[in-house]
Enzyme design. Structure first.
Site, PDB file in Angstrom:
ATOM      1  N   LYS A  48       0.814  -1.231   0.000  1.00 22.93           N
ATOM      2  CA  LYS A  48       0.000   0.000   0.000  1.00 22.93           C
ATOM      3  C   LYS A  48       0.841   1.271   0.000  1.00 22.93           C
ATOM      4  O   LYS A  48       0.410   2.298  -0.489  1.00 22.93           O
ATOM      5  CB  LYS A  48      -0.965  -0.004   1.202  1.00 22.93           C
ATOM      6  CG  LYS A  48      -2.078  -1.029   1.038  1.00 22.93           C
ATOM      7  CD  LYS A  48      -3.073  -1.023   2.174  1.00 22.93           C
ATOM      8  CE  LYS A  48      -4.136  -2.086   1.886  1.00 22.93           C
ATOM      9  NZ  LYS A  48      -5.273  -2.010   2.780  1.00 22.93           N
TER      10      LYS A  48
ATOM     11  N   GLY B  11      -0.888  -3.012  15.989  1.00 24.59           N
ATOM     12  CA  GLY B  11      -0.312  -3.115  14.644  1.00 24.59           C
ATOM     13  C   GLY B  11       0.086  -1.746  14.132  1.00 24.59           C
ATOM     14  O   GLY B  11      -0.397  -0.710  14.620  1.00 24.59           O
TER      15      GLY B  11
ATOM     16  N   ASN C 293       2.616  -1.764  18.794  1.00 26.43           N
ATOM     17  CA  ASN C 293       3.123  -2.658  17.747  1.00 26.43           C
ATOM     18  C   ASN C 293       4.318  -3.425  18.274  1.00 26.43           C
ATOM     19  O   ASN C 293       5.113  -2.895  19.046  1.00 26.43           O
ATOM     20  CB  ASN C 293       3.529  -1.838  16.511  1.00 26.43           C
ATOM     21  CG  ASN C 293       3.757  -2.722  15.301  1.00 26.43           C
ATOM     22  OD1 ASN C 293       2.907  -3.550  14.981  1.00 26.43           O
ATOM     23  ND2 ASN C 293       4.892  -2.570  14.643  1.00 26.43           N
TER      24      ASN C 293
ATOM     25  N   GLY D  81     -13.639  -7.826   9.946  1.00 26.78           N
ATOM     26  CA  GLY D  81     -13.374  -6.846   8.900  1.00 26.78           C
ATOM     27  C   GLY D  81     -14.279  -6.939   7.684  1.00 26.78           C
ATOM     28  O   GLY D  81     -14.048  -6.233   6.700  1.00 26.78           O
TER      29      GLY D  81
END
Ligand code: ATR
Length: 264
Positions: free
Chosen positions: A65, A125, A149, A232
């Site tokens: 991404k 995360g 994280n 999700g």
């Protein structure tokens, strides 16, 4: 025939082809959507294929991404702000990167009627989707966001992109209302969290960004009376709906039929 691809590594788990091809059929659009397990070296050529019309659109997923950005001509405002792109196509002759994860996350919380404006939120995360989640939470006026994280430095880098984020050590859970799993832990069947959720009270929202598998260790950890569990799937559906709209200028339907089809 127009051609679209979702690009990532791993890519096996992605339900994007199933969903996008369903919508292409139901909207009578002559196009095909496939998946590609890609490597860093492929990104440049994929963007050239968009430029010369051999490909018409891309969805970008883990871990590309951010890595796709140097190969693009233009970024949308959301993509620029988060340095994260999940949708690509040609716009006015420019290979353009968009971010539809922000809308996906925001719309999935709105569907739950969950108001974050007075909530303490922990994000686990610091990978590709996290800037979009932080951006959406801040847009919805979340007052307190903790970021945790395993590799703390990555959380520190993200903190520098946004105001008012508190980085906490991996494994530490301050009092919270909502906790989001934005790690890849749970994608594989044997994945285990080394975080002890047993002392977490109730009235919490456990939000797992993972949608395949539908149940993860994380959602099971939160599965107590009084808690809300969300995987999700809705975020996935809403981000995909926005991507479809960008490419085809049609808003495809999210209804029971498409959800049933995805789960079949
Ligand atoms: P990327 O980090 O390449 O953008 P990602 O899938 O978007 O890829 O992010 C993976 C996330 O899951 C990261 O936050 C990663 O933590 P690290 O930054 O420490 O690698 C997290 N993750 C993956 N495996 C993990 C594990 N076994 N325990 C804890 N966190 C894990």
């Amino acid at each position: 025939m127009k051609k679209y691809l979702v690009v990532g590594n791993p890519i096996e788990h992605s339900l994007s082809p199933k969903l996008q091809n369903f919508w292409l059929n139901s909207n009578n659009i002559e196009a095909i959507y496939g998946k590609l397990q890609a490597y860093d070296d492929d990104l440049k050529e994929l963007c050239s294929s968009i430029k010369n019309g051999q490909l018409n659109g891309l969805n970008i997923t883990v871990p590309y991404k951010k890595k796709i950005i140097p190969h693009l001509d233009v970024l949308s405002g959301h993509a620029l702000r988060t340095q994260s792109v999940n949708t690509v196509c040609l716009s006015n002759g420019n290979v353009t990167g968009y971010n539809t994860d922000i809308d996906g996350f925001e719309l999935s919380l709105k569907k739950l009627n969950y108001d974050v404006s007075n909530k303490k939120i922990i994000i686990l995360g610091a990978g590709g989707v996290v800037p979009s989640i932080i951006y959406a939470l801040k847009k919805m006026n979340a007052p307190q966001i903790y970021l945790s994280n395993r590799t703390k430095e990555k959380a520190q880098i993200l903190k520098n992109l946004f105001d008012g984020i508190e980085v906490i050590d991996w494994g530490i859970l301050p009092d919270f209302d909502m906790i989001i799993n934005a790690t890849s832990l749970g994608l594989k069947e044997n994945d285990k969290f080394e975080i002890d959720f047993s002392k977490v009270g109730n009235k919490k929202l456990f939000f797992d960004v993972i949608y395949n598998p539908f149940n993860t260790n994380f959602s099971q950890a939160g599965n107590k009376p009084g808690n809300i569990i969300e995987n999700g799937l809705n975020m996935f559906l809403f981000q995909a709906q926005k991507a479809f709209s960008i490419w085809h200028n049609i808003e495809p339907k999210i209804d029971k039929e498409v959800i049933k089809f995805l789960q079949s």
